[in-house]
Design a protein around this motif. Structure first.
Motif, mmCIF file in Angstrom:
data_model
loop_
_atom_site.group_PDB
_atom_site.id
_atom_site.type_symbol
_atom_site.label_atom_id
_atom_site.label_comp_id
_atom_site.label_asym_id
_atom_site.label_seq_id
_atom_site.Cartn_x
_atom_site.Cartn_y
_atom_site.Cartn_z
ATOM 1 N N THR A 167 0.843 -1.195 0.000
ATOM 2 C CA THR A 167 0.000 0.000 0.000
ATOM 3 C C THR A 167 0.878 1.245 0.000
ATOM 4 O O THR A 167 1.959 1.257 0.589
ATOM 5 N N THR A 168 0.400 2.296 -0.646
ATOM 6 C CA THR A 168 1.196 3.523 -0.778
ATOM 7 C C THR A 168 0.405 4.764 -0.376
ATOM 8 O O THR A 168 0.797 5.879 -0.686
ATOM 9 N N SER A 170 0.688 8.224 -2.731
ATOM 10 C CA SER A 170 0.299 8.030 -4.128
ATOM 11 C C SER A 170 -0.893 8.904 -4.510
ATOM 12 O O SER A 170 -1.021 9.320 -5.670
ATOM 13 N N GLU A 191 14.005 6.179 2.055
ATOM 14 C CA GLU A 191 13.154 6.947 1.148
ATOM 15 C C GLU A 191 13.278 8.437 1.430
ATOM 16 O O GLU A 191 13.534 8.852 2.562
ATOM 17 N N ILE A 227 12.697 5.559 -3.821
ATOM 18 C CA ILE A 227 11.686 4.556 -3.484
ATOM 19 C C ILE A 227 11.992 3.272 -4.246
ATOM 20 O O ILE A 227 12.375 3.311 -5.415
ATOM 21 N N LYS A 229 7.648 -0.780 -4.754
ATOM 22 C CA LYS A 229 6.750 0.248 -4.229
ATOM 23 C C LYS A 229 6.481 1.323 -5.282
ATOM 24 O O LYS A 229 5.361 1.839 -5.385
ATOM 25 N N SER A 230 7.497 1.647 -6.071
ATOM 26 C CA SER A 230 7.326 2.631 -7.143
ATOM 27 C C SER A 230 6.284 2.160 -8.152
ATOM 28 O O SER A 230 5.464 2.943 -8.634
ATOM 29 N N ILE A 287 2.885 2.677 -6.656
ATOM 30 C CA ILE A 287 2.523 4.100 -6.723
ATOM 31 C C ILE A 287 2.124 4.468 -8.147
ATOM 32 O O ILE A 287 1.146 5.193 -8.375
#
Length: 249
Positions: A68-69, A73, A128, A170, A174-175, A178
């Motif tokens: 989850t972001t 995001s 990050e 990041i 995860k990128s 996002i």
């Protein structure tokens, strides 16, 4: 049986995998829609249907893996959405089809050059940088990414990953998560503008979306990333050929 539609599903599936791994799937689908007979502005709008639906599936895939972001995001998505309004106006109304083809061809060549010489993206980053000045740097960057995404879309995922990795430090996984949220945001506004200007072929867009969504879900759910180099060189070769054809068409 309409083999063109089956071909669209296949191209969409490949593009969905590419988009989820590293971005750039529209470098295949957008020119392919043009080669299949759609005027460039309509191909540009039609491609958005597949992009939107694909990223919903891709986002669901990441969420199912616990990635989850929120809320980062969302902020990036809002910034890109605002920029995409400008870009979509340029793509749907301002530029004539012949000029758009040449712009797209040039952009494709630039992205191919970048893909050949680009530095390796760091997959695992522990520190990050998404607060204070870095947050605002990213907000501004995503506004301009949104302008580009609203205008052409092709290659936007590559720019998103580059920004998140180089500015925000990041991780790649995860990128990518996002990226799916950001693309959903700015595609919603861009799609509305293309639809308002009657620049969408819904049957082809939904057909392409079937393949896109399947490829995106498959890639995000099962982390298909062992063939990064193969995918990259496949894109480089195919995009180069299509760029030449587009420029001289």
């Amino acid at each position: 049986m309409d083999y063109n539609l089956l071909f669209l599903v296949f191209i969409g599936f490949i593009a969905g995998i590419i988009n989820t791994i590293a971005g750039g799937g529209s470098l295949l689908t957008l020119p392919m829609l043009i080669f299949m007979g759609l005027p460039p502005s309509i191909a540009n709008g039609t491609n958005r249907i597949a992009i939107l639906i694909q990223n919903f599936f891709s986002s669901a895939g990441f969420k199912s893996k616990g990635i989850t972001t929120f809320p980062f995001s969302i902020w990036m998505g809002i910034s890109a959405l605002l920029g995409s309004i400008i870009g979509a106006y340029l793509g749907a109304i301002y530029f004539k089809d012949e000029i758009f083809n040449k712009i797209l061809a040039i952009v494709m060549v630039i992205i191919v050059v970048y893909m050949i010489f680009k530095p390796k993206v760091k997959r695992d980053i522990n520190s990050e940088r998404i607060e204070k000045k870095y947050f605002w740097h990213l907000i501004l960057t995503f506004f301009f990414i949104g302008i580009y995404g609203g205008f052409i879309q092709a290659g936007t995922g590559i720019f998103i990953l580059l920004a998140l990795n180089s500015i925000g430090k990041i991780s790649l996984v995860k990128s990518n998560a996002i990226k799916t949220v950001v693309v959903i945001f700015y595609t919603l506004s861009a799609l509305a503008i293309y639809a308002y200007n009657d620049k969408i072929n819904y049957s082809m867009g939904l057909t392409l979306a079937i393949g896109n969504s399947a490829g995106a879900w498959f890639s995000s759910r099962y982390s298909v990333n062992k063939g990064d180099d193969l995918v990259r060189w496949f894109l480089i070769i195919m995009v180069s050929i299509m760029a030449v054809k587009l420029f001289f068409s």
